[in-house]
Design a protein around this motif. Structure first.
Motif, PDB file in Angstrom:
ATOM      1  N   ILE A  72      46.532  58.441  26.895  1.00  0.00           N
ATOM      2  CA  ILE A  72      45.538  57.676  27.666  1.00  0.00           C
ATOM      3  C   ILE A  72      45.213  56.345  26.999  1.00  0.00           C
ATOM      4  CG2 ILE A  72      43.098  57.659  28.345  1.00  0.00           C
ATOM      5  CD1 ILE A  72      43.381  60.557  29.135  1.00  0.00           C
ATOM      6  N   GLY A  73      45.283  56.298  25.687  1.00  0.00           N
ATOM      7  CA  GLY A  73      44.930  55.076  24.978  1.00  0.00           C
ATOM      8  C   GLY A  73      46.086  54.132  24.742  1.00  0.00           C
ATOM      9  N   THR A  74      47.178  54.257  25.504  1.00  0.00           N
ATOM     10  CA  THR A  74      48.364  53.426  25.280  1.00  0.00           C
ATOM     11  C   THR A  74      48.553  52.410  26.412  1.00  0.00           C
ATOM     12  OG1 THR A  74      49.850  54.941  26.457  1.00  0.00           O
ATOM     13  CG2 THR A  74      49.479  55.347  24.095  1.00  0.00           C
ATOM     14  N   TYR A  75      49.375  51.397  26.118  1.00  0.00           N
ATOM     15  CA  TYR A  75      49.715  50.413  27.149  1.00  0.00           C
ATOM     16  C   TYR A  75      50.510  51.066  28.270  1.00  0.00           C
ATOM     17  CZ  TYR A  75      48.262  46.764  23.891  1.00  0.00           C
ATOM     18  OH  TYR A  75      47.524  45.956  23.052  1.00  0.00           O
ATOM     19  N   GLN A  76      51.294  52.081  27.920  1.00  0.00           N
ATOM     20  CA  GLN A  76      52.110  52.760  28.931  1.00  0.00           C
ATOM     21  C   GLN A  76      51.253  53.494  29.960  1.00  0.00           C
ATOM     22  OE1 GLN A  76      52.716  52.690  25.705  1.00  0.00           O
ATOM     23  NE2 GLN A  76      54.796  51.883  25.492  1.00  0.00           N
TER      24      GLN A  76
ATOM     25  N   ILE B   7      49.030  50.065  31.947  1.00  0.00           N
ATOM     26  CA  ILE B   7      49.750  49.180  32.881  1.00  0.00           C
ATOM     27  C   ILE B   7      49.939  49.829  34.251  1.00  0.00           C
ATOM     28  CG2 ILE B   7      51.951  48.015  33.313  1.00  0.00           C
ATOM     29  CD1 ILE B   7      52.076  47.487  30.269  1.00  0.00           C
ATOM     30  N   PRO B   8      50.438  51.075  34.354  1.00  0.00           N
ATOM     31  CA  PRO B   8      50.551  51.693  35.683  1.00  0.00           C
ATOM     32  C   PRO B   8      49.191  51.831  36.386  1.00  0.00           C
ATOM     33  CG  PRO B   8      51.898  52.888  34.102  1.00  0.00           C
ATOM     34  CD  PRO B   8      51.066  51.929  33.318  1.00  0.00           C
ATOM     35  N   ALA B   9      48.147  52.165  35.612  1.00  0.00           N
ATOM     36  CA  ALA B   9      46.819  52.284  36.224  1.00  0.00           C
ATOM     37  C   ALA B   9      46.379  50.960  36.830  1.00  0.00           C
ATOM     38  CB  ALA B   9      45.808  52.751  35.173  1.00  0.00           C
ATOM     39  N   LEU B  10      46.631  49.859  36.119  1.00  0.00           N
ATOM     40  CA  LEU B  10      46.276  48.536  36.631  1.00  0.00           C
ATOM     41  C   LEU B  10      47.116  48.178  37.858  1.00  0.00           C
ATOM     42  CD1 LEU B  10      45.884  46.591  33.266  1.00  0.00           C
ATOM     43  CD2 LEU B  10      44.061  47.102  34.889  1.00  0.00           C
ATOM     44  N   VAL B  11      48.381  48.572  37.847  1.00  0.00           N
ATOM     45  CA  VAL B  11      49.240  48.291  39.006  1.00  0.00           C
ATOM     46  C   VAL B  11      48.712  49.020  40.240  1.00  0.00           C
ATOM     47  CG1 VAL B  11      51.538  48.657  39.994  1.00  0.00           C
ATOM     48  CG2 VAL B  11      51.304  47.808  37.648  1.00  0.00           C
TER      49      VAL B  11
ATOM     50  N   VAL C 179      38.055  55.283  32.044  1.00  0.00           N
ATOM     51  CA  VAL C 179      38.307  56.233  30.953  1.00  0.00           C
ATOM     52  C   VAL C 179      39.213  55.594  29.902  1.00  0.00           C
ATOM     53  CG1 VAL C 179      39.419  58.420  30.350  1.00  0.00           C
ATOM     54  CG2 VAL C 179      37.951  58.290  32.364  1.00  0.00           C
ATOM     55  N   ILE C 180      40.262  54.934  30.359  1.00  0.00           N
ATOM     56  CA  ILE C 180      41.168  54.249  29.426  1.00  0.00           C
ATOM     57  C   ILE C 180      40.402  53.210  28.614  1.00  0.00           C
ATOM     58  CG2 ILE C 180      43.148  52.692  29.274  1.00  0.00           C
ATOM     59  CD1 ILE C 180      44.317  54.125  31.722  1.00  0.00           C
ATOM     60  N   LEU C 181      39.548  52.434  29.283  1.00  0.00           N
ATOM     61  CA  LEU C 181      38.739  51.433  28.585  1.00  0.00           C
ATOM     62  C   LEU C 181      37.883  52.074  27.494  1.00  0.00           C
ATOM     63  CD1 LEU C 181      37.460  49.121  31.466  1.00  0.00           C
ATOM     64  CD2 LEU C 181      38.691  48.367  29.428  1.00  0.00           C
ATOM     65  N   GLY C 182      37.243  53.205  27.823  1.00  0.00           N
ATOM     66  CA  GLY C 182      36.386  53.879  26.853  1.00  0.00           C
ATOM     67  C   GLY C 182      37.162  54.382  25.651  1.00  0.00           C
ATOM     68  N   VAL C 183      38.310  55.009  25.898  1.00  0.00           N
ATOM     69  CA  VAL C 183      39.117  55.554  24.804  1.00  0.00           C
ATOM     70  C   VAL C 183      39.666  54.426  23.928  1.00  0.00           C
ATOM     71  CG1 VAL C 183      41.229  56.823  24.255  1.00  0.00           C
ATOM     72  CG2 VAL C 183      39.723  57.646  26.082  1.00  0.00           C
ATOM     73  N   VAL C 184      40.155  53.364  24.558  1.00  0.00           N
ATOM     74  CA  VAL C 184      40.710  52.230  23.805  1.00  0.00           C
ATOM     75  C   VAL C 184      39.632  51.564  22.954  1.00  0.00           C
ATOM     76  CG1 VAL C 184      41.646  49.904  24.071  1.00  0.00           C
ATOM     77  CG2 VAL C 184      42.619  51.794  25.380  1.00  0.00           C
ATOM     78  N   THR C 185      38.424  51.443  23.494  1.00  0.00           N
ATOM     79  CA  THR C 185      37.321  50.848  22.735  1.00  0.00           C
ATOM     80  C   THR C 185      37.001  51.681  21.499  1.00  0.00           C
ATOM     81  OG1 THR C 185      36.374  49.905  24.762  1.00  0.00           O
ATOM     82  CG2 THR C 185      34.924  50.069  22.849  1.00  0.00           C
TER      83      THR C 185
ATOM     84  N   HIS D 161      36.456  44.670  26.159  1.00  0.00           N
ATOM     85  CA  HIS D 161      36.733  46.006  26.687  1.00  0.00           C
ATOM     86  C   HIS D 161      35.460  46.815  26.890  1.00  0.00           C
ATOM     87  CE1 HIS D 161      40.808  44.874  25.610  1.00  0.00           C
ATOM     88  NE2 HIS D 161      41.258  45.916  26.272  1.00  0.00           N
ATOM     89  N   PHE D 162      34.555  46.780  25.909  1.00  0.00           N
ATOM     90  CA  PHE D 162      33.318  47.546  26.097  1.00  0.00           C
ATOM     91  C   PHE D 162      32.433  46.887  27.149  1.00  0.00           C
ATOM     92  CE2 PHE D 162      28.890  48.683  24.917  1.00  0.00           C
ATOM     93  CZ  PHE D 162      28.983  50.044  25.202  1.00  0.00           C
ATOM     94  N   GLY D 163      32.449  45.546  27.205  1.00  0.00           N
ATOM     95  CA  GLY D 163      31.681  44.855  28.240  1.00  0.00           C
ATOM     96  C   GLY D 163      32.133  45.248  29.623  1.00  0.00           C
TER      97      GLY D 163
END
Length: 482
Positions: A69-73, A76-80, A119-125, A147-149
């Protein structure tokens, strides 16, 4: 497939699974009922959501899916998927009681994809917080603020929307009014009473562009009102477009008047808005602005290299923008007479300039390949800086919208396409972090796809800039079509 390490293929499958799950929920329980999340339900949901993100982060080393969940892989699909669903929202007319695609804010697949992104934002932060030392490192601090903002904005704006109250009150001269009408047409007794003392209207003389008192194009309309509250306050003030008045947690906006009577209108329509979650949303917006400022400091070396190209394009686009009637008009409608008008336009002009150069360079590299003499990193720099200015533009627009219309983000068609464009360029910048991005222009199909992403994103930017005026979904519904 599903062999470790997971790639974007698994990321797209996860996103597709969310779409399928959302469709199943839509068929079984119906659309999302946001009214059910009013306080204290939204507070409970937020607490559970934060605990869930904390557990995902803590267990990430034991559960590979959580680590992914915390990866670019995954991102990127989530954003697409978010871009695709938001484009559907942008080309369809949105209605409160519309069908699935005409009411995307209550469409489960749309909601689940954005929840997944949050969720991805929270984990990455949380991951970046644990990378020490992060203090004193401008890039890390900017990363955390952005990211947290964004995480704070998405969570509090979404859950807090259930507690927002928006009503319209029709006031008449000499008649105190304490009743207002909700969005669904119900009559609501308010804790404040408002009496219209005088309706003020100035219009433009269409021939010479000077103020007159006739029935020409409105230059200004405002209301002199007296406010009485249950707490004993007796206030006399003037409410103007872009200049609301706040009392006891309610913001009072100048909304409308009797258009048939014009300057002789004996009534004034006011909009009253109460938004208890606004401080948290604004905290997130301020964090993103601070993060953008820090990125400007961090990327100052890139900006020096881009200065000659950027300056030429800014001049060119300023000329184009000046020729646009809305910019050079001396008869701006009241909503455009705001101190946010020129800052909002200026940063977007800079953004459009940089993104335009990036698109041209990408097209040239696609045509010439390695013989173009250009590197993908040149495009990266342009988009990186351009996205900073795009973020400034969106945040300035949010502040302006709040002062003009009572809401910082209402998914107006123009705002929808601004979100589409922003997300599309985010896809590109996240893709920049992948190893294949460092390859030469003609080295792989993936590299050429990256360049097409730039061109595609720029086409979406044109839809946001001027194409919105021709979309049927915006006609009669968008406050951004003049």
């Amino acid at each position: 497939m599903w062999n470790k390490p997971w790639t974007m293929s698994e990321g797209f499958l996860i996103g597709g699974g969310l779409i399928i799950a959302g469709l199943a929920l839509q068929l079984s329980v119906g659309p999302v009922v946001w009214e059910a999340f009013a306080w204290p339900a939204n507070g409970i949901v937020l607490a559970v959501f934060l605990v869930l993100i904390g557990l995902i982060f803590i267990l990430r080393k034991k559960v590979y899916a959580f680590q992914f969940i915390g990866t670019y892989q995954a991102a990127i699909p989530a954003l697409v998927y978010a871009v695709v669903l938001t484009i559907i929202m942008g080309v369809t007319r949105q209605q409160t009681n519309g069908t699935w695609l005409n009411n995307m804010l209550s469409f489960w697949p749309f909601v689940l994809v954005y929840v997944y992104i949050t969720v991805i934002l929270g984990v990455v932060t949380l991951k970046r917080l644990c990378v020490l030392p992060w203090h004193g490192n401008i890039r890390n601090v900017a990363f955390l603020l952005n990211h947290f903002g964004l995480f704070l904005v998405l969570t509090t704006a979404t859950l807090g929307n259930a507690d927002m109250q928006r009503v319209k009150m029709i006031t008449a001269i000499g008649e105190p009014e304490w009743r207002a009408m909700t969005v669904d047409g119900a009559v609501k007794e308010m804790p404040i009473a408002i009496e219209l003392k005088r309706f003020i209207m100035e219009t433009y003389d269409e021939r010479v562009g000077e103020p007159s008192s006739g029935f020409g194009k409105p230059k200004r309309f405002a209301s002199e009102i007296q406010i009485l509250t249950k707490t004993g306050k007796n206030i006399e003030t003037t409410v103007d477009v872009n200049k609301p008045y706040e009392v006891d947690g309610w913001k009072i906006y100048q909304y409308g008047y009797d258009t048939q009577m014009g300057a002789q209108s004996q009534i004034s329509i006011l909009e009253l808005v109460r938004d208890p979650w606004l401080p948290l949303v604004y905290a997130g917006i301020y964090m993103m602005l601070a993060g953008a400022v820090l990125l400007v400091v961090y990327t100052r070396w890139r900006m020096k290299r881009l200065l000659p190209i950027g300056a030429l394009l800014v001049v060119a686009l300023m000329i184009v923008s000046y020729l646009m009637p809305i910019v050079r008009s001396n008869t701006l409608v009241p909503a455009l007479q705001s101190p946010w008008f020129f800052p909002h336009i200026l940063v977007y002009i800079v953004c459009y300039s940089l993104m335009g150069v990036a698109a041209v360079m990408s097209l040239w590299m696609l045509i010439k390949g390695d013989k173009s003499g250009l590197k993908v990193q040149h495009v990266d720099n342009l988009i990186y800086v351009g996205l900073i200015f795009m973020t400034f533009g969106m945040m300035f627009g949010a502040f302006w919208a709040k002062e003009a219309w009572g809401h910082y983000w209402s998914w107006d068609p123009k705002e929808t396409w601004a979100a589409i464009t922003w997300l599309a360029y985010l896809v590109y910048l996240h893709n920049c972090q992948l190893p294949h991005h460092r390859e030469k222009v003609g080295a792989s199909v993936e590299m050429r796809l990256v360049l097409w992403m730039v061109i595609g994103s720029f086409i979406l930017l044109q839809m946001c800039w001027w194409g919105i005026n021709y979309l049927p979904s915006a006609q009669g519904t968008s406050v951004h079509t003049y």
